[in-house]
Enzyme design. Structure first.
Site, PDB file in Angstrom:
ATOM      1  N   GLY A  25       0.833  -1.216   0.000  1.00 25.44           N
ATOM      2  CA  GLY A  25       0.000   0.000   0.000  1.00 25.44           C
ATOM      3  C   GLY A  25       0.860   1.255   0.000  1.00 25.44           C
ATOM      4  N   LYS A  26       1.874   1.245   0.862  1.00 22.75           N
ATOM      5  CA  LYS A  26       2.814   2.379   0.899  1.00 22.75           C
ATOM      6  C   LYS A  26       3.504   2.524  -0.453  1.00 22.75           C
ATOM      7  CE  LYS A  26       4.725   2.192   5.626  1.00 22.75           C
ATOM      8  NZ  LYS A  26       5.974   1.961   6.369  1.00 22.75           N
ATOM      9  N   ASP A  43       8.636   5.242   8.035  1.00 26.21           N
ATOM     10  CA  ASP A  43       8.016   4.697   9.236  1.00 26.21           C
ATOM     11  C   ASP A  43       6.847   5.601   9.578  1.00 26.21           C
ATOM     12  OD1 ASP A  43       8.315   2.457  11.221  1.00 26.21           O
ATOM     13  OD2 ASP A  43       7.989   4.169  12.539  1.00 26.21           O
ATOM     14  N   PHE A  88      -5.179   1.814   2.416  1.00 28.87           N
ATOM     15  CA  PHE A  88      -4.848   0.585   3.147  1.00 28.87           C
ATOM     16  C   PHE A  88      -4.933   0.867   4.642  1.00 28.87           C
ATOM     17  CE2 PHE A  88      -0.583   1.745   4.662  1.00 28.87           C
ATOM     18  CZ  PHE A  88      -0.283   2.823   3.838  1.00 28.87           C
ATOM     19  N   GLY A  89      -4.693  -0.156   5.426  1.00 27.72           N
ATOM     20  CA  GLY A  89      -4.561   0.026   6.877  1.00 27.72           C
ATOM     21  C   GLY A  89      -5.744   0.726   7.532  1.00 27.72           C
ATOM     22  N   TYR A  90      -5.429   1.810   8.246  1.00 27.56           N
ATOM     23  CA  TYR A  90      -6.445   2.515   9.025  1.00 27.56           C
ATOM     24  C   TYR A  90      -7.201   3.571   8.223  1.00 27.56           C
ATOM     25  CZ  TYR A  90      -3.885   0.339  12.881  1.00 27.56           C
ATOM     26  OH  TYR A  90      -3.284  -0.573  13.718  1.00 27.56           O
ATOM     27  N   HIS A 148       0.269  12.559   5.235  1.00 28.19           N
ATOM     28  CA  HIS A 148       1.543  12.537   5.950  1.00 28.19           C
ATOM     29  C   HIS A 148       2.667  12.070   5.023  1.00 28.19           C
ATOM     30  CE1 HIS A 148      -0.417   8.719   5.881  1.00 28.19           C
ATOM     31  NE2 HIS A 148       0.390   8.079   6.711  1.00 28.19           N
ATOM     32  N   ARG A 149       2.398  11.005   4.256  1.00 27.20           N
ATOM     33  CA  ARG A 149       3.421  10.426   3.378  1.00 27.20           C
ATOM     34  C   ARG A 149       3.723  11.366   2.211  1.00 27.20           C
ATOM     35  NH1 ARG A 149       1.262   6.107   3.441  1.00 27.20           N
ATOM     36  NH2 ARG A 149       2.576   5.398   5.148  1.00 27.20           N
TER      37      ARG A 149
END
Ligand code: ITT
Length: 194
Positions: free
Chosen positions: A9-10, A67, A150-152, A178-179
């Protein structure tokens, strides 16, 4: 450039955000570097540097690492740097998200503040190191919404957009995330020195 992540996802987001900087970015797996990295740091920056250094030890390419995590103020900023490990690394996100929604049951809108945080670290072929950090502020919703990301993402509501990050397109998410912010900062830093 090699990106020290095993998170697909990242990686998808990173490729899009970095396309104007580097056409070819390999994930660790694509670069044939399959190592287990223990994220023993106590901050996002430390963990990002640990990942970048671990991969840099196996290559002469520029290595970047991410991270990141979700901080929920009402839960004393949990799950934070433990976001991937929350309730167990292999637990599905429908279970993790449902658990967090349960823990916030009855908590009013103004106390549901949260943020996604991302640190990006770089290790250059000459050994120089850098790290940057950025965040996006939001609120934890009342149910999962959306299926992108993805994720949260399905529980992270961005008031300015009136949507969760799972309801945004990839391009929309990268604009505010954020990314997206941290990678744009890293591009600026790298452009100064490369
Ligand atoms: P790598 O270490 O291999 O990069 P990881 O998933 O273990 O992959 P982290 O340790 O940085 O990565 O954990 C970040 C976790 O935070 C991630 O697994 C998600 O649970 C959450 N997270 C971070 N950014 C997110 C985003 O944009 N959307 C949804 N969840 C996110």
């Amino acid at each position: 450039m090699i990106f020290a992540t095993g998170n697909e996802g990242k990686m998808k987001e990173i490729r899009m955000i970095m396309e104007d900087f580097c056409e070819e970015i390999s994930s660790m797996k694509e670069a044939g570097i399959e190592i287990d990295i223990s994220e023993s740091g106590t901050t996002y920056e430390e963990n990002a540097l640990i990942k970048a250094r671990a991969v840099a030890a196996h290559t002469k390419e520029l290595v970047l690492a991410d991270d990141s995590g979700l901080e929920i103020d009402y839960l004393d900023r949990e799950p934070g740097i433990y976001s991937a490990r929350y309730l167990g690394e292999d637990t599905s996100y429908s279970i993790k998200n449902a658990n967090l929604l349960n823990r916030l049951e009855g908590v009013p809108e103004e106390k549901r503040t949260a943020r996604f945080v991302c640190a990006i670290a770089a290790v250059l072929p000459d050994g120089r190191e850098m790290a940057v950090r950025a965040a996006v502020e939001g609120r934890i919703g009342y149910e999962e919404r959306g299926s992108n990301g993805f994720g949260y993402d399905p529980i992270f509501f961005v008031p300015e957009m009136g949507k969760t990050t799972a309801e945004l397109t990839e391009a929309e998410k990268n604009q505010i995330s954020h990314r997206g912010k941290a990678l744009r900062l890293m591009k600026e830093e790298l452009r100064k020195i490369l």
